[in-house]
Design an enzyme around this catalytic site. Structure first.
Site, PDB file in Angstrom:
ATOM      1  N   GLU A   1       0.886  -1.177   0.000  1.00  0.00           N
ATOM      2  CA  GLU A   1       0.000   0.000   0.000  1.00  0.00           C
ATOM      3  C   GLU A   1       0.912   1.211   0.000  1.00  0.00           C
ATOM      4  O   GLU A   1       1.563   1.487   1.006  1.00  0.00           O
ATOM      5  CB  GLU A   1      -0.830   0.044   1.289  1.00  0.00           C
ATOM      6  CG  GLU A   1      -1.781  -1.095   1.477  1.00  0.00           C
ATOM      7  CD  GLU A   1      -3.122  -0.826   0.851  1.00  0.00           C
ATOM      8  OE1 GLU A   1      -3.293   0.255   0.270  1.00  0.00           O
ATOM      9  OE2 GLU A   1      -3.974  -1.720   0.944  1.00  0.00           O
TER      10      GLU A   1
ATOM     11  N   CYS B   1      -2.065   8.677   3.112  1.00  0.00           N
ATOM     12  CA  CYS B   1      -1.926   8.280   1.708  1.00  0.00           C
ATOM     13  C   CYS B   1      -3.192   8.662   0.941  1.00  0.00           C
ATOM     14  O   CYS B   1      -3.136   8.905  -0.259  1.00  0.00           O
ATOM     15  CB  CYS B   1      -1.602   6.807   1.575  1.00  0.00           C
ATOM     16  SG  CYS B   1      -2.756   5.731   2.430  1.00  0.00           S
TER      17      CYS B   1
END
Ligand code: ADP
Length: 479
Positions: A246, A280
């Protein structure tokens, strides 16, 4: 003061690796924690203990594992306030955000435990008479989990809980900037789970690197930066461990024809400023139809200027500091470069000094206008409270700018036009797509990205099983 070593095979073991300290990012003169890092030898001991523990754990039933995970989550919630404080003290975010993170991590965990309890295979047609075909799933084995500093409980829980619920053992290497939260989780695991199922090793990049390279590690789940993700990808070429990476994002909100521009800007502000932009999934670009450009800049500036910067432990603080000096320097340099190249500061644009927080790593929430899509600030992840605003003339123009970055994590469109919305759903090159609201994901939906934002199965949601288990085709012939 936090003082932790490493939870290896059920015991806290003083590290033979480098010792390190953590600082309060709101007042960096204040040391918050001391840690003794694990050596390569100790990491090998942890992997061997995980292998042995997993061989027994995989024979437990799904019902037993479900009960164990429920006990673990209940144990985590019993220490919720202590965990939230540990997040704020090392990471810096406002305590209310830390409390929300603890609650979300446990809500996600319960859904993943339920996910592991659902049917996990298929009965397939057979090509031959008298043979029954099935596809079954088994635990993958030893999972290595490497986590960053922006979500000190959410990311570790997202990896620990599905790992054990699906019958694996997991070794977590938390970020060296925020390990206290993970160490409290380790204490809960030590008290409530069989030894060796959840272990925590501390250290910096070298510790993570030793862990992911170990040949008995069957899967590596990593959340963090693109360069480190690529290093882990390369490191696991040798072992062919399964990967779930990720990575970052350069997420955009596209404002085409927001019926209520104010409500739209409220959501964009939240998505840009939560965790001081160090997420993120933070929105860091606003692509706005040209006739709404001026109103968007005004509306964002008034919202950003209302931010209350301060120590996350103080009631009333709505944005904490950045996590460390390197992050502050990076954000400041990216904004300065953009301004040098012609961007206009609408608000913020510099580090901020806060009374009572000497040397704190604060950065004023910043909106930049007149940004060229080719600028670094429009293409690379900033990981700070910085929003660039770009105007578009048509939906083709908007989609072109949206997708002209290397990342593909999350995105939002604000529009009441069906054709525009349908095109966005089909053409936004992102793992997550939101229509007429900000980028907040649900606890049970697949979470992840495409392109430079991720590789492998998404975390949480039904498809996470593809990382946490292996697949087996079974052919059974009756006698
Ligand atoms: P950031 O913390 O800025 O997101 P990283 O992606 O480098 O930066 O860090 C995320 C996590 O990865 C941390 O726990 C860090 O210690 C770890 N890490 C850094 N380099 C490596 C590496 N080469 N191999 C394994 N883990 C690493």
């Amino acid at each position: 003061m936090y003082d932790y070593s490493n939870l290896i095979d059920g015991e806290w073991i003083t590290g033979e690796g480098d010792a390190f300290e953590t600082l309060n990012p709101a007042r960096p003169a204040e040391v918050v924690g001391r840690y003794s890092g694990a050596s390569a030898r100790q990491i090998t001991v942890a992997v061997q203990a995980a292998s042995a523990a997993q061989r027994a754990w995989r024979r437990s039933t799904a019902v037993e594992r479900f009960a164990a995970v429920e006990a673990f989550v209940t144990g985590v919630l019993a220490r919720a306030e202590e965990l939230a404080v540990s997040i704020t003290r090392e990471q810096g975010k406002p305590l209310a955000e830390s409390r929300g993170e603890v609650a979300k991590s446990c809500a996600e965990a319960r859904i993943m435990a339920a996910q592991a309890f659902r049917s996990q295979g298929d009965v397939m047609p057979s090509a031959r008479p008298g043979i029954r075909n099935m596809v079954v799933r088994r635990p993958r084995g030893v999972i290595a989990a490497i986590t960053p500093w922006n979500f000190p409980i959410l990311t570790p829980m997202r990896k620990i809980v599905p790992a054990i619920a699906f019958g694996n053992a997991v070794i977590l290497k938390p970020s060296e900037f925020t390990p206290s939260t993970a160490c409290i989780l380790a204490e809960v695991a030590q008290a409530l789970l069989p030894r060796g199922i959840v272990q925590v090793v501390n250290g910096k990049a070298a510790a993570g690197s030793h862990l992911v390279r170990h040949k008995e590690v069957a899967g590596v789940t990593f959340t963090g930066s693109v360069p480190t993700g690529k290093a882990i990808f390369a490191a696991t070429a040798d072992t062919l461990a399964e990967l779930s990476l990720e990575l970052g994002g350069k997420n955009a909100a596209v404002v085409n024809d927001a019926g209520d521009l104010g409500a739209c800007l409220d959501q964009i502000t939240g998505a840009a400023c939560m965790c001081a932009g160090q997420r993120c999934t933070a929105i860091s670009r606003v692509l706005v139809r040209r006739d709404l450009y001026a109103a968007t800049l005004d509306g964002l500036a008034s919202r950003f200027n209302a931010t209350v910067l301060g120590d996350g432990m103080n009631a009333g603080t709505t944005m904490g500091p950045l996590v460390n000096a390197a992050q502050l320097a990076k954000v400041d340099a990216m904004v300065n470069d953009a301004v040098r190249d012609g961007a206009r500061v609408v608000c913020g644009g510099s580090p901020a000094k806060i009374a009572g927080c000497d040397g704190g790593y604060f950065y004023a929430p910043t909106v930049l206008a007149d940004v060229d899509p080719a600028m670094r600030i429009a293409r690379e992840e900033v990981f700070g409270p910085v929003l660039v605003v770009l105007a578009f003339d048509s939906i083709d123009h908007a989609l072109g700018m949206l997708n002209d970055v290397d990342f593909g994590l999350t995105s939002a469109i604000f529009s009441e036009q069906n054709t525009v919305v349908q095109r966005f759903i089909d053409e936004s090159e992102n793992g997550m797509i939101h229509v007429n609201h900000g980028t907040i994901p649900d606890n049970h939906m697949p979470f992840g990205g495409i392109r430079n934002s991720g590789v492998g199965a998404y975390s949480v949601g039904p498809s996470a099983i593809n990382f946490f288990t292996t697949e087996h085709s079974v052919y059974i012939k009756g006698q």
